[in-house]
Motif scaffolding. Structure first.
Motif, PDB file in Angstrom:
ATOM      1  N   GLU A 168       0.992   0.691  14.262  1.00 17.55           N
ATOM      2  CA  GLU A 168      -0.125  -0.239  14.164  1.00 17.55           C
ATOM      3  C   GLU A 168      -1.339   0.410  13.494  1.00 17.55           C
ATOM      4  OE1 GLU A 168      -2.384  -3.529  16.977  1.00 17.55           O
ATOM      5  OE2 GLU A 168      -1.157  -1.963  17.876  1.00 17.55           O
ATOM      6  N   ALA A 169      -1.608   1.678  13.822  1.00 17.07           N
ATOM      7  CA  ALA A 169      -2.694   2.389  13.162  1.00 17.07           C
ATOM      8  C   ALA A 169      -2.427   2.533  11.665  1.00 17.07           C
ATOM      9  CB  ALA A 169      -2.873   3.773  13.804  1.00 17.07           C
ATOM     10  N   PHE A 170      -1.185   2.791  11.312  1.00 15.20           N
ATOM     11  CA  PHE A 170      -0.799   2.873   9.897  1.00 15.20           C
ATOM     12  C   PHE A 170      -1.078   1.548   9.192  1.00 15.20           C
ATOM     13  CE2 PHE A 170       2.190   2.560   6.386  1.00 15.20           C
ATOM     14  CZ  PHE A 170       2.135   3.824   5.807  1.00 15.20           C
ATOM     15  N   SER A 171      -0.726   0.438   9.838  1.00 14.91           N
ATOM     16  CA  SER A 171      -0.976  -0.873   9.244  1.00 14.91           C
ATOM     17  C   SER A 171      -2.471  -1.149   9.128  1.00 14.91           C
ATOM     18  CB  SER A 171      -0.296  -1.972  10.072  1.00 14.91           C
ATOM     19  OG  SER A 171      -0.926  -2.146  11.324  1.00 14.91           O
ATOM     20  N   ALA A 172      -3.247  -0.628  10.078  1.00 10.93           N
ATOM     21  CA  ALA A 172      -4.701  -0.777  10.008  1.00 10.93           C
ATOM     22  C   ALA A 172      -5.253  -0.079   8.775  1.00 10.93           C
ATOM     23  CB  ALA A 172      -5.349  -0.207  11.268  1.00 10.93           C
ATOM     24  N   GLY A 173      -4.743   1.093   8.473  1.00 13.27           N
ATOM     25  CA  GLY A 173      -5.167   1.790   7.269  1.00 13.27           C
ATOM     26  C   GLY A 173      -4.820   1.019   6.006  1.00 13.27           C
ATOM     27  N   MET A 174      -3.633   0.436   5.984  1.00 11.16           N
ATOM     28  CA  MET A 174      -3.222  -0.363   4.826  1.00 11.16           C
ATOM     29  C   MET A 174      -4.155  -1.541   4.583  1.00 11.16           C
ATOM     30  SD  MET A 174       0.928  -0.587   5.255  1.00 11.16           S
ATOM     31  CE  MET A 174       1.112  -1.533   3.736  1.00 11.16           C
ATOM     32  N   ASN A 175      -4.603  -2.174   5.650  1.00 11.99           N
ATOM     33  CA  ASN A 175      -5.336  -3.428   5.520  1.00 11.99           C
ATOM     34  C   ASN A 175      -6.849  -3.276   5.529  1.00 11.99           C
ATOM     35  OD1 ASN A 175      -6.230  -6.367   6.595  1.00 11.99           O
ATOM     36  ND2 ASN A 175      -4.179  -6.487   5.720  1.00 11.99           N
ATOM     37  N   ASN A 176      -7.370  -2.347   6.330  1.00 11.52           N
ATOM     38  CA  ASN A 176      -8.813  -2.341   6.598  1.00 11.52           C
ATOM     39  C   ASN A 176      -9.649  -1.439   5.711  1.00 11.52           C
ATOM     40  OD1 ASN A 176      -8.458  -4.202   8.621  1.00 11.52           O
ATOM     41  ND2 ASN A 176      -8.485  -2.723  10.286  1.00 11.52           N
ATOM     42  N   VAL A 177      -9.063  -0.381   5.175  1.00 14.78           N
ATOM     43  CA  VAL A 177      -9.856   0.520   4.337  1.00 14.78           C
ATOM     44  C   VAL A 177     -10.368  -0.206   3.099  1.00 14.78           C
ATOM     45  CG1 VAL A 177      -9.757   2.594   2.901  1.00 14.78           C
ATOM     46  CG2 VAL A 177      -8.765   2.609   5.180  1.00 14.78           C
ATOM     47  N   ALA A 178      -9.599  -1.189   2.616  1.00 10.00           N
ATOM     48  CA  ALA A 178     -10.019  -1.970   1.446  1.00 10.00           C
ATOM     49  C   ALA A 178     -11.345  -2.677   1.685  1.00 10.00           C
ATOM     50  CB  ALA A 178      -8.943  -2.994   1.101  1.00 10.00           C
ATOM     51  N   ASN A 179     -11.650  -2.995   2.929  1.00  5.61           N
ATOM     52  CA  ASN A 179     -12.897  -3.689   3.223  1.00  5.61           C
ATOM     53  C   ASN A 179     -14.108  -2.846   2.843  1.00  5.61           C
ATOM     54  OD1 ASN A 179     -11.434  -5.832   4.354  1.00  5.61           O
ATOM     55  ND2 ASN A 179     -11.357  -4.817   6.343  1.00  5.61           N
ATOM     56  N   ALA A 180     -13.976  -1.532   2.916  1.00  3.51           N
ATOM     57  CA  ALA A 180     -15.085  -0.641   2.582  1.00  3.51           C
ATOM     58  C   ALA A 180     -15.112  -0.262   1.106  1.00  3.51           C
ATOM     59  CB  ALA A 180     -15.022   0.623   3.442  1.00  3.51           C
ATOM     60  N   VAL A 181     -13.944  -0.046   0.508  1.00  6.95           N
ATOM     61  CA  VAL A 181     -13.919   0.476  -0.865  1.00  6.95           C
ATOM     62  C   VAL A 181     -13.688  -0.607  -1.910  1.00  6.95           C
ATOM     63  CG1 VAL A 181     -13.105   2.708  -0.034  1.00  6.95           C
ATOM     64  CG2 VAL A 181     -11.444   1.021  -0.818  1.00  6.95           C
ATOM     65  N   GLY A 182     -13.268  -1.813  -1.490  1.00 10.70           N
ATOM     66  CA  GLY A 182     -13.019  -2.884  -2.463  1.00 10.70           C
ATOM     67  C   GLY A 182     -14.213  -3.194  -3.346  1.00 10.70           C
ATOM     68  N   PRO A 183     -15.421  -3.418  -2.782  1.00  8.58           N
ATOM     69  CA  PRO A 183     -16.595  -3.671  -3.633  1.00  8.58           C
ATOM     70  C   PRO A 183     -16.940  -2.507  -4.558  1.00  8.58           C
ATOM     71  CG  PRO A 183     -17.004  -4.405  -1.391  1.00  8.58           C
ATOM     72  CD  PRO A 183     -15.712  -3.641  -1.363  1.00  8.58           C
ATOM     73  N   LEU A 184     -16.734  -1.268  -4.101  1.00  8.75           N
ATOM     74  CA  LEU A 184     -17.020  -0.102  -4.943  1.00  8.75           C
ATOM     75  C   LEU A 184     -16.079  -0.036  -6.135  1.00  8.75           C
ATOM     76  CD1 LEU A 184     -17.507   2.620  -2.169  1.00  8.75           C
ATOM     77  CD2 LEU A 184     -19.256   1.252  -3.300  1.00  8.75           C
ATOM     78  N   VAL A 185     -14.805  -0.325  -5.892  1.00  8.42           N
ATOM     79  CA  VAL A 185     -13.827  -0.327  -6.977  1.00  8.42           C
ATOM     80  C   VAL A 185     -14.127  -1.449  -7.955  1.00  8.42           C
ATOM     81  CG1 VAL A 185     -11.378  -0.603  -7.544  1.00  8.42           C
ATOM     82  CG2 VAL A 185     -12.048   0.750  -5.551  1.00  8.42           C
ATOM     83  N   ALA A 186     -14.497  -2.632  -7.444  1.00  6.25           N
ATOM     84  CA  ALA A 186     -14.804  -3.766  -8.311  1.00  6.25           C
ATOM     85  C   ALA A 186     -16.011  -3.491  -9.195  1.00  6.25           C
ATOM     86  CB  ALA A 186     -15.049  -5.017  -7.470  1.00  6.25           C
ATOM     87  N   ALA A 187     -16.995  -2.754  -8.657  1.00  2.00           N
ATOM     88  CA  ALA A 187     -18.197  -2.425  -9.427  1.00  2.00           C
ATOM     89  C   ALA A 187     -18.010  -1.184 -10.292  1.00  2.00           C
ATOM     90  CB  ALA A 187     -19.372  -2.202  -8.475  1.00  2.00           C
ATOM     91  N   SER A 188     -16.797  -0.624 -10.321  1.00  2.00           N
ATOM     92  CA  SER A 188     -16.480   0.576 -11.112  1.00  2.00           C
ATOM     93  C   SER A 188     -17.315   1.780 -10.712  1.00  2.00           C
ATOM     94  CB  SER A 188     -16.649   0.289 -12.616  1.00  2.00           C
ATOM     95  OG  SER A 188     -15.785  -0.755 -13.025  1.00  2.00           O
ATOM     96  N   ILE A 189     -17.717   1.810  -9.447  1.00  3.34           N
ATOM     97  CA  ILE A 189     -18.456   2.961  -8.936  1.00  3.34           C
ATOM     98  C   ILE A 189     -17.506   4.111  -8.637  1.00  3.34           C
ATOM     99  CG2 ILE A 189     -19.917   3.777  -7.022  1.00  3.34           C
ATOM    100  CD1 ILE A 189     -21.006   0.939  -6.824  1.00  3.34           C
ATOM    101  N   ILE A 190     -16.262   3.756  -8.264  1.00  4.35           N
ATOM    102  CA  ILE A 190     -15.254   4.753  -7.928  1.00  4.35           C
ATOM    103  C   ILE A 190     -13.891   4.191  -8.314  1.00  4.35           C
ATOM    104  CG2 ILE A 190     -14.880   3.905  -5.576  1.00  4.35           C
ATOM    105  CD1 ILE A 190     -14.722   6.816  -4.646  1.00  4.35           C
ATOM    106  N   SER A 191     -12.973   5.061  -8.640  1.00  8.73           N
ATOM    107  CA  SER A 191     -11.629   4.595  -8.975  1.00  8.73           C
ATOM    108  C   SER A 191     -10.897   4.162  -7.714  1.00  8.73           C
ATOM    109  CB  SER A 191     -10.838   5.707  -9.674  1.00  8.73           C
ATOM    110  OG  SER A 191     -10.563   6.769  -8.768  1.00  8.73           O
TER     111      SER A 191
END
Length: 347
Positions: A168-191
């Motif tokens: 379950e923790a593994f699945s949390a990493g798959m799903n939830n980390v995107a919530n923090a880095v998704g906007p940064l990736v979209a703005a090309s701040i980070i790969s």
């Protein structure tokens, strides 16, 4: 990174809280295991949900550096408040709510995708609740009950519940980390690769350092859990979230797991478990959280970027009206101002 740390703190209870509540592992060990599994989940399988957060709710062109900062700050503030009070909160809801707030300002929300995501928010916790109830009914069958209650079966269940918690923790990493880095990736701040790595690391740190209150809430304060019940809860949550992550759908892991726990309590104790203060508090925060983060994001963008104060005046007026009506409803009725002929006996 601050948002990712708070995601880890909130996700801790959704994964290893079952193992801790069942008494298999101590709190510190549970949090360490959670951190390691969450990081691996983000690093190995978090890419699809990053795409959805970054470009599936609003077009990626919406995310300038300033907008990405405001979206993350709004979501982080909502989640930080929930962690402070020890409430398991869906990071997906606050993240999507913040992105929608930005999309409303620029009229760029992809409505079809939002409706699809919202449908999963409703269906997945309800499905977990029903599955938990059905599982308890199955466990009450004499043959199965006799098997799981044998002393020699306890070590097997203990290992299995920890394994399910790690899943379950593994699945949390798959799903939830995107919530923090998704906007940064979209703005090309980070790969995307760097975002997933550093975001996953921050989530792991948050789980280890700040997850104590939330893991206590899910593990101890809702209902007592047996080992076999913990296996069912964690396995159900992990399976649902992993499947959603493969298709890039951000789903409320914490709601799914907590709904399973409430389902176990409902099957064992009936409606009384739904009347517990902690359950009412959880349901209230779940409803408010996406709206709160959306309003915060929308308000900050209007003030700082668009420099438009009129929508803010409308929001303040609405809040005053809501809290005004609420205070009037709570105000006791004076006996000198009413007569028995026009007041029901309930008053």
């Amino acid at each position: 990174m601050f948002f990712a740390i708070n995601i880890g703190a909130s996700g801790a209870a959704a994964s290893m809280g079952i193992s801790y509540g069942a008494g298999v592992v101590k709190k510190r060990v549970a949090l360490l295991l959670c951190g390691a599994a969450v990081f691996l989940g983000a690093w190995l399988g978090g890419g699809e949900v990053v795409k959805t957060i970054g470009s599936g709710i609003v077009p990626s062109e919406t995310f300038t550096n300033a907008i990405a900062l405001i979206v993350l700050a709004s979501a982080a503030l909502s989640l930080f408040l929930a962690n402070t009070f020890g409430i398991p909160l869906s990071t997906s809801e606050v993240a999507v709510g913040s992105v929608v707030g930005a999309g409303i300002v620029y009229q760029s929300v992809i409505l079809g995708n939002i409706l699809w995501i919202a449908l999963f928010w409703l269906l997945t916790p309800f499905a977990a609740f029903i599955i938990a109830i059905l599982a308890i009914k199955i466990l009450k069958i004499k043959t199965i009950k006799g098997l799981v209650e044998k002393p020699k079966f306890i070590p097997i269940l203990s290992i299995l519940v920890v394994f399910m918690g790690l899943f379950e923790a593994f699945s949390a990493g798959m799903n939830n980390v995107a919530n923090a880095v998704g906007p940064l990736v979209a703005a090309s701040i980070i790969s995307k690769g760097d975002g997933i790595f550093w975001g996953g690391l921050a989530v792991a740190v948050g789980a280890i350092i700040l997850g104590h209150k939330v893991i206590e809430t899910n593990g101890k304060k809702i209902t007592d859990l047996r080992l076999e019940e913990g296996c069912i809860i964690s396995g159900t949550g992990a399976s649902i979230v992993t499947a959603a992550s493969v298709f890039g759908i951000p789903v409320p892991l914490t709601q799914i797991t907590t709904s399973s726990i409430i389902g176990i309590g409902f099957a064992k104790h009936g409606l009384s478990v739904l009347k517990k203060d902690i359950v009412v508090q959880l349901l209230t925060v779940w409803i408010v959280s996406p709206v709160l983060s959306m309003v915060i994001s929308y308000t900050i963008i209007q003030l700082v970027i668009v420099r438009n104060v009129y929508p803010i005046i409308m929001i303040i007026g609405a809040l005053i009206s809501v809290f005004g009506v609420r205070s009037l409803m709570k105000r006791p009725i004076s006996k000198t101002n009413v007569t028995e002929t026009n007041v029901p006996k309930e008053f």
